[in-house]
Every structure is written in C-alpha cells, then in structure tokens.
Design an enzyme around this catalytic site. Structure first.
Site, mmCIF file in Angstrom:
data_model
loop_
_atom_site.group_PDB
_atom_site.id
_atom_site.type_symbol
_atom_site.label_atom_id
_atom_site.label_comp_id
_atom_site.label_asym_id
_atom_site.label_seq_id
_atom_site.Cartn_x
_atom_site.Cartn_y
_atom_site.Cartn_z
ATOM 1 N N GLY A 197 0.030 4.371 -1.768
ATOM 2 C CA GLY A 197 -0.440 3.101 -1.216
ATOM 3 C C GLY A 197 -1.611 2.532 -1.990
ATOM 4 C CE LYS A 211 10.055 9.999 -5.023
ATOM 5 N NZ LYS A 211 9.080 9.012 -4.504
#
Length: 326
Positions: free
Chosen positions: A12, A204
């Site tokens: 973030g 992923k």
C-alpha cells in the site's frame, strides 16, 4: 485522479507514494503509529537510491474523504472484512475498486464463466460481507508482483520488481482496464492490461502457495529454500498439483514449475510476506493463500496431497505462534 489506498503497509505504501509522485490526489487509510508518522513526516518510500517523501492525506476515518475515483485495498486478508466495511463511504456508483491482495480474492469465481462459476470463497469471505459491501461490477482485477517491506511505521523499502497486471474479473478487454493500466504506467510501474486476469492470479499463486507457508515452517528466505534440493523438489511437486487443479478449472498459465521457481530465484534473497508477518508477530494469511485453495480443491475433487500436508503443518505452526486469526 482521486485515489485512496486502504492500508499503508509494504504494498500500500509503495503504490501510494508512486501514485502521489505522479501527481494524483492520494489519501491513505492507516492507524496507530503508521498514521501518526505519516501525518507528521509524510509517507516515505526507499526505491533503489531514491527516497520519495509523500506528504499525502492520512486518516483512520474513511468517511472524512468522501467518494473516490479509485479505491485500492492493500491490507492483509485477516484485516480485509473490517477494512471493506469501513471503506464503504469511499465507494460511489462510478468508483473503481482495486483489490491488491495475496491469495485468491473473494471475487475470483463470482464473474467467471468456467468451472465453479458463482462460488463464494468462504475461506476469504465466510459470510458474504465483502461481496455485499463491494459492488462486483466495480472491481478491477489486479496482481501485484513487486517485493516490498516495511522498515518502520510509515517507511517502506521497495526491494525488487515493478510489474502490475490489471484485468476484468470476467475476462476480456475494456477501456477502463486500459485506462487504469495507463495511469500506473505513467506513474512508473511496469503496468499491463490482461485479458485473463484470473490466470495471472494463478501464476502468482504458484509461488505464494509454496514459498509463503514453507517459509513459515522453516524461517528461511526464498533463495535458501529454493537452493535446498529437498525443498526444491517439494516446490516442484506442489506447483504441479496447483497446475493440475487449475487445469480442472480451465485456468492454464503457460509455465511449468521449474520456470516459476527460477523467476523467484532470480530475485535473490527475499523474505516472503508470511515470514515478515511471523517476525513482526502479525496474523498470517494462511487461509487466503492456502485455505481457499484447499476449499477449491475439495470442490473440484483434486487430491493435492503435498499441498494439503503443507497447509496442515503451516496452519498448526501459525496457531502455536498465536498468529492464526480467530
């Protein structure tokens, strides 16, 4: 664009600083020491030899910010339900929601046209609260590949990589996906629009589902684990199970286990997010990363013996450390 990043941790903070430096109106939702430091000193990102200082808006109360153009969720899975509930004040009819999360996201099967279409992942969203709070049509699928870590509250270090992939949850292309990818490309990310984001998530996940829980068990970085012949064999076997499960679901990333392992090995010494959480005495994302996969395997009738064994061991290890969310 008016963008709020929910969660000012490793990923973030990385996203917020880069987007702020590109000239966007960025706010972050944070709390505790992180919120205090950002308000006093700005959010700081070390990337290579550069230091980005972002004196952006930070608050613990989403309702102070109003409706946003884009809301990015960059919190760990155990914190996601509460974060989504609090962030409802940010989401209007035109808001785009980008979950930048590890593991299988709650929306993964909600708009798919393949096997298990419409299935809610109870390991991620047990009572459907997230699904009810975030309009499915607002979601932009996202896979974040960079490696980052929090050095101290409000200070993030970018370790490697800048690839971010966006796509429609149901597949295909759209103007909004191209526009979002362009925003991130202009902010310095290696950003791509992809017609099959669910496949990219699975790609992923091949690494996350192997390296994360095993690092929890052995307390080693990725290079040490991959260079150990026994663990390397385990990773090949687990990834083979995951690829076979994907095939049952119509998800077939064009890669084999050795190629996927080599991608991570090239990154050098990387502490997985789960190992970082263990060292920071934080709840681990075992359910989002492996629990959800096991539940999907149950529905698809896939045995996945090695993956189930690692899940059981890692879950018990997290429980004995007091890091398993209730």
């Amino acid at each position: 664009m008016k963008i709020t990043v929910v969660g000012a941790g490793a990923i973030g903070g990385f996203l917020a600083c880069k987007l702020f430096a590109a000239g966007h109106d960025i706010s972050v939702i944070a709390r505790g020491a992180t919120l205090h430091v950002i308000r006093e000193q700005g959010l700081r990102l070390h990337t290579g030899n550069d230091l980005v200082i972002a004196p952006l808006r930070a608050t613990s109360e989403p309702k102070e910010l109003g409706i946003q153009d884009v809301v990015i969720f960059a919190v760990k899975a155990p914190a996601l339900p509460a974060a989504v509930d609090a962030a409802k004040a940010l989401i209007g009819q035109q808001t785009l929601v980008i979950p930048a999360l590890n593991g299988l996201p709650w929306w993964y099967f909600l708009k798919s046209n393949s096997a298990l279409s419409g299935t809610r992942l109870k390991a991620v969203d047990p009572d459907g609260m997230i699904e009810r709070s975030v309009p499915t049509d607002a979601i932009i699928g996202c896979v974040v590949f960079p490696s980052c870590r929090v050095e101290s509250p409000g200070v993030v270090r970018h370790m490697s990589g800048s690839k971010i992939v966006f796509g429609e949850p149901g597949g295909g292309s759209s103007s909004r996906i191209s526009e979002v990818a362009d925003v991130f490309l202009r902010a310095g990310f290696d950003a791509h629009a992809h017609e099959n984001i669910r496949e990219e998530i699975w790609l992923k996940l091949l690494g996350n589902a192997c390296f994360n829980p095993v690092s929890l068990l052995v307390s080693c970085a990725t290079d040490e684990m991959i260079d150990d012949p026994n663990l390397n064999t385990l990773f090949v076997e687990m990834m083979s199970e995951l690829l076979e499960l994907g095939n049952r679901l119509g998800i077939s990333p064009k890669i084999d286990p050795l190629q996927r392992i080599a991608i991570t090995r090239k990154l050098g010494k990387v502490k997985t997010s789960m190992l970082q959480d263990v060292e920071g005495h934080k709840h681990v994302e075992i359910e989002a990363i492996l629990g959800a996969l096991i539940s999907v395997a149950d529905l698809a009738g896939a045995p996945m013996a090695r993956t189930r064994t690692v899940y059981a061991l890692a879950r018990m290890r997290a429980k004995t450390l007091g890091l398993l969310p209730e």
